[in-house]
Scaffold this motif. Structure first.
Motif, PDB file in Angstrom:
ATOM      1  N   ASN A  49      -1.099   5.758  -1.335  1.00 23.84           N
ATOM      2  CA  ASN A  49      -0.742   5.467   0.053  1.00 23.84           C
ATOM      3  C   ASN A  49       0.588   6.085   0.483  1.00 23.84           C
ATOM      4  O   ASN A  49       0.946   6.017   1.656  1.00 23.84           O
TER       5      ASN A  49
ATOM      6  N   LEU B  89       8.761   3.097  -5.611  1.00 24.74           N
ATOM      7  CA  LEU B  89       7.607   2.201  -5.646  1.00 24.74           C
ATOM      8  C   LEU B  89       7.394   1.656  -7.058  1.00 24.74           C
ATOM      9  O   LEU B  89       7.182   0.462  -7.250  1.00 24.74           O
TER      10      LEU B  89
ATOM     11  N   LEU C 269      -1.817  -0.279  -8.738  1.00 25.73           N
ATOM     12  CA  LEU C 269      -0.664   0.611  -8.727  1.00 25.73           C
ATOM     13  C   LEU C 269      -1.069   2.015  -8.284  1.00 25.73           C
ATOM     14  O   LEU C 269      -0.399   2.630  -7.456  1.00 25.73           O
TER      15      LEU C 269
ATOM     16  N   ASP D 198      -3.550   2.830  -6.386  1.00 25.42           N
ATOM     17  CA  ASP D 198      -3.834   2.768  -4.955  1.00 25.42           C
ATOM     18  C   ASP D 198      -2.546   2.777  -4.128  1.00 25.42           C
ATOM     19  O   ASP D 198      -2.476   3.435  -3.088  1.00 25.42           O
ATOM     20  N   GLN D 199      -1.531   2.036  -4.580  1.00 29.43           N
ATOM     21  CA  GLN D 199      -0.246   2.022  -3.866  1.00 29.43           C
ATOM     22  C   GLN D 199       0.373   3.413  -3.846  1.00 29.43           C
ATOM     23  O   GLN D 199       0.905   3.848  -2.825  1.00 29.43           O
TER      24      GLN D 199
ATOM     25  N   LEU E   1       0.779  -5.912 -10.600  1.00 29.89           N
ATOM     26  CA  LEU E   1      -0.431  -5.290 -10.069  1.00 29.89           C
ATOM     27  C   LEU E   1      -1.345  -4.851 -11.208  1.00 29.89           C
ATOM     28  O   LEU E   1      -0.878  -4.590 -12.315  1.00 29.89           O
TER      29      LEU E   1
ATOM     30  N   GLU F  37       7.790  -2.333  -8.299  1.00 32.21           N
ATOM     31  CA  GLU F  37       6.715  -3.071  -8.977  1.00 32.21           C
ATOM     32  C   GLU F  37       7.076  -3.440 -10.413  1.00 32.21           C
ATOM     33  O   GLU F  37       6.239  -3.894 -11.175  1.00 32.21           O
TER      34      GLU F  37
END
Length: 148
Positions: free
Chosen positions: A134, A89, A128, A130-131, A123, A93
């Motif tokens: 998840n 991730l 970031l 928050d991602q 972002l 990004e």
């Protein structure tokens, strides 16, 4: 008395109204560079003296324009491949990982500390985080440091 300055990360909802308004004025002046300070502070019902007092001392975490290194702490389940998904991730990004430390698992839980160069990440830092929250198996993500 030391001249060394201390810095703090603080949630917006606990800031005094004058500091919140100063941030709004700064944002407005960035968006509309031809606007006078007088007109900008008047728009947000802020005194010019309050604006000048705080303008060089308050900066949103997501508003750094230069290189920014971010250190975060993740509390995660000890699942095979979880660290790989976190790193995928970050790479997707455009983050550049500088350091990683994963603690030994205790009761099938572990912590991961990651420092990364977030300069190229589009972002916001909060976005970031928050991602990362998840990702299945990530229980908590905490920003613990940031260069400004």
């Amino acid at each position: 008395m030391s001249d060394k300055k201390k810095f703090y990360l603080i949630r917006e909802d606990v800031l005094p109204e004058s500091i919140k308004k100063t941030l709004k004025v700064k944002s407005l002046l960035d968006d509309e560079p031809r606007m006078s300070i007088f007109d900008a502070v008047r728009r947000f019902d802020l005194s010019r003296s309050a604006y000048y007092k705080y303008k060089d001392t308050i900066f949103p975490v997501d508003d750094t324009k230069t290189e920014r290194n971010v250190t975060m702490l993740l509390h995660v389940d000890d699942n095979i491949g979880l660290l790989s998904r976190v790193l995928e991730l970050i790479a997707a990004e455009q983050g550049s990982v500088l350091t990683i430390h994963q603690s030994l698992p205790i009761k099938e839980k572990t912590t991961i500390t990651i420092t990364l160069n977030a300069t190229q990440i589009e972002l916001t830092i909060n976005g970031l985080l928050d991602q990362l929250k998840n990702i299945d198996g990530v229980n908590h993500v905490q920003l613990i440091g940031m260069t400004m």
